[in-house]
Design a protein around this motif. Structure first.
Motif, short mmCIF file in Angstrom:
data_model
loop_
_atom_site.label_atom_id
_atom_site.label_comp_id
_atom_site.label_asym_id
_atom_site.label_seq_id
_atom_site.Cartn_x
_atom_site.Cartn_y
_atom_site.Cartn_z
N TRP A 66 61.92 28.86 32.02
CA TRP A 66 62.53 29.01 30.69
C TRP A 66 63.34 27.77 30.33
N ASP A 67 62.93 27.06 29.28
CA ASP A 67 63.62 25.84 28.85
C ASP A 67 63.42 25.70 27.34
N ASN A 119 62.31 34.20 32.17
CA ASN A 119 61.40 33.53 33.08
C ASN A 119 60.17 34.39 33.40
N ASP A 120 59.26 33.80 34.17
CA ASP A 120 58.03 34.48 34.55
C ASP A 120 58.22 35.29 35.83
N VAL A 121 57.65 36.48 35.84
CA VAL A 121 57.58 37.30 37.04
C VAL A 121 56.17 37.14 37.62
N VAL A 122 56.08 36.75 38.88
CA VAL A 122 54.78 36.48 39.51
C VAL A 122 54.55 37.49 40.63
N ILE A 123 53.46 38.22 40.53
CA ILE A 123 53.12 39.26 41.51
C ILE A 123 51.79 38.92 42.16
N ASP A 124 51.75 39.00 43.48
CA ASP A 124 50.54 38.67 44.23
C ASP A 124 50.10 39.89 45.03
N ASP A 125 49.21 40.68 44.43
CA ASP A 125 48.56 41.80 45.11
C ASP A 125 49.57 42.82 45.66
#
Length: 392
Positions: free
Chosen positions: A190-191, A201-207
Motif C-alpha cells: 500500500w503506497d 495491503n494484500d493478504v496472500v494465502i497459499d493452499d
C-alpha cells in the motif's frame, strides 16, 4: 443459515456515551496522524484505545460481548474520526463492519474468532479471486487478496472465492472464507497519496484449509432477509448496504471537517489584490452555505433510508428491488456529492490550498482517494437500476 442467538434490541448500548468515548480519542488521533501516514497504517496504539473504549464491538453479536448497535449510531462514531482523519475513520468502519457479516455466520465460526478473545478483529477482501478446491470437510483456498484495510490489526481475514460447479450445482458459487492469520501473510504494497494510513495491503494465502462451517455463501446483499432466516433484526439488514455504508457515509464527517477547516482559514485571511477579507467574500460565503446544506441533506437521507430498511424488517415486508437499488445508489453517491464542494474550497484557498500542510490538503487527498473506490461510484449502481427496470 446460522443465526445469532442474542435476544437483545439493536440499540442496547448508550449512543451518547459511545460518542463521548470516540470524541475523547480525537486528540490521540490528531497527534498520531503524521506518524500513521508515514507508516502507511493506523498506529496499534490507536486501535488499542478504540478497543479499550469498546468501540470496535459495535456490530459484534451480544453473545460474544458485542453491542449489536444500530448502524446509524455506528457510523456516527465513524464520522467523529472522519472529521479529523479519514484513514482512521476508514479503518474503524471496515474493521467494525466485518463483525456484521460474521454475525450471519455459523456460531462455530464466531466462537473460533471471539471464543478466547472478544476483542479479536477481522479484515476482509471480498472480491472472489481465490482459487478454491472442495475437499472433505471444507475447502482449500489460495490467492492474493487485495485492499484489505486494517489487516495488520486483525487476527482473521474473510476472503472471497468461486466454488467450482458440481453435480448438485451446475454454476459456480461465490463464497466467503474465514481464515486465521496463521494461514496467510500480509504483503505491504500500500503506497498512495490518500488514505495512506488505512494499511490496505494484500493478504496472500497459499493452499489453506477452511472447514465448511467457516464459509458463507452470501445473498446479493440488496434486500433485507426475511424473519425465516432466524437472524435478529440487525443481521437481516442488506449486507451490501451495511458494508457500503462503512466507506460511503464517512463522507459526512470528512465534509464537516473540511468545512470547519475552511471556515477557520477565512476568518483572518485577506484576499489578494485588495479584494477584502475572505470572510466577507460572497464566493467564500456561498461555498460555506452550500456545504452546510448538502452535508445536512446527505445525513438526513442516510438516516431516512435506514429508517425505511428497519421498518421493512420489523414488519417482515418484502422491499421492492427498485426501492432497494435507489437506496444503494444514493449511498454510493454520497462521497461524490460532497467532494466537489471541498474541491471548490481548495481553489478558493489559492496558494495556501496547494501547500502540503495546507488546512485542507490531506483531507482533500483522502476524499479523492475515497471517491475512487468502486463502492463510491454511483454509475455502476445506476447501470444495475436501468437493467432492473428494462427487465421489469
Amino acid at each position: 443459515m446460522a443465526s445469532s442467538t442474542a435476544s437483545v434490541s439493536i440499540d442496547r448500548a448508550d449512543p451518547q456515551a459511545l460518542l463521548d468515548a470516540a470524541r475523547a480519542l480525537v486528540p490521540q488521533v490528531i497527534a498520531t496522524r503524521d506518524e500513521a501516514s508515514r507508516r502507511a497504517d493506523v498506529l496499534p496504539e490507536t486501535i488499542a484505545a478504540m478497543q479499550a473504549a469498546g468501540l470496535l464491538r459495535a456490530f459484534q453479536p451480544a453473545r460474544w460481548g458485542g453491542m449489536e448497535l444500530d448502524p446509524r449510531h455506528v457510523f456516527a462514531l465513524q464520522n467523529v474520526f472522519a472529521e479529523h482523519c479519514l484513514s482512521t475513520a476508514w479503518v474503524f468502519g471496515v474493521l467494525s463492519v466485518q463483525s456484521f457479516m460474521l454475525g450471519r455466520m455459523d456460531p462455530l465460526a464466531q466462537a473460533d474468532v471471539w471464543g478466547d478473545n472478544p476483542d479479536t478483529l477481522v479484515s476482509s477482501s471480498f472480491a472472489p479471486v481465490g482459487k478454491v478446491t472442495p475437499v472433505d470437510g471444507g475447502y482449500r483456498i489460495s490467492g492474493r487478496f487485495t485492499f484489505s484495510s486494517g489487516s495488520s490489526h486483525a487476527g482473521w481475514a474473510v476472503v472471497g472465492g468461486m466454488v467450482p460447479p458440481d453435480e448438485a450445482r451446475p454454476a459456480p458459487q461465490m463464497r466467503l472464507f474465514l481464515v486465521p492469520a496463521s494461514d496467510y501473510r500480509i504483503d505491504r504494497v500500500w503506497d498512495t497519496f490518500g488514505l495512506r494510513a488505512t494499511g490496505s495491503n494484500d493478504v496472500v494465502i497459499d493452499d489453506a484449509f477452511v472447514p465448511a462451517y467457516r464459509t458463507y455463501a452470501p445473498d446479493a446483499g440488496l434486500l433485507p432477509l426475511p424473519a425465516t432466516s432466524g437472524l435478529t433484526e440487525l443481521y437481516r439488514l442488506p449486507w451490501l448496504y451495511v458494508f457500503a455504508s462503512s466507506i460511503s457515509s464517512l463522507a459526512i464527517g470528512a465534509a464537516r471537517g473540511a468545512l470547519a477547516a475552511f471556515t477557520a482559514s477565512t476568518r483572518e485571511r485577506q484576499g489578494a489584490f485588495g479584494s477584502g477579507a475572505s470572510r466577507d467574500n460572497p464566493r467564500f460565503l456561498s461555498v460555506i452555505g452550500r456545504a452546510k446544506v448538502e452535508i445536512d441533506m446527505v445525513e438526513r437521507q442516510f438516516h431516512d433510508n435506514y429508517d425505511r430498511l428497519a421498518t421493512a424488517i420489523s414488519r417482515d415486508e418484502t422491499l421492492p428491488m427498485d426501492e432497494a437499488l435507489l437506496y444503494r445508489a444514493q449511498l454510493t453517491g454520497f462521497m461524490r456529492r460532497l467532494v466537489p464542494l471541498v474541491d471548490e474550497m481548495m481553489l478558493l484557498l489559492g496558494g495556501r490550498g496547494i501547500q502540503r500542510d495546507g488546512p485542507l490538503t490531506q483531507l482533500w487527498l483522502d476524499m479523492n482517494a475515497a471517491r475512487a473506490h468502486a463502492g463510491n461510484d454511483p454509475a455502476a449502481v445506476h447501470a444495475q437500476m436501468a437493467g432492473e427496470m428494462l427487465n421489469a
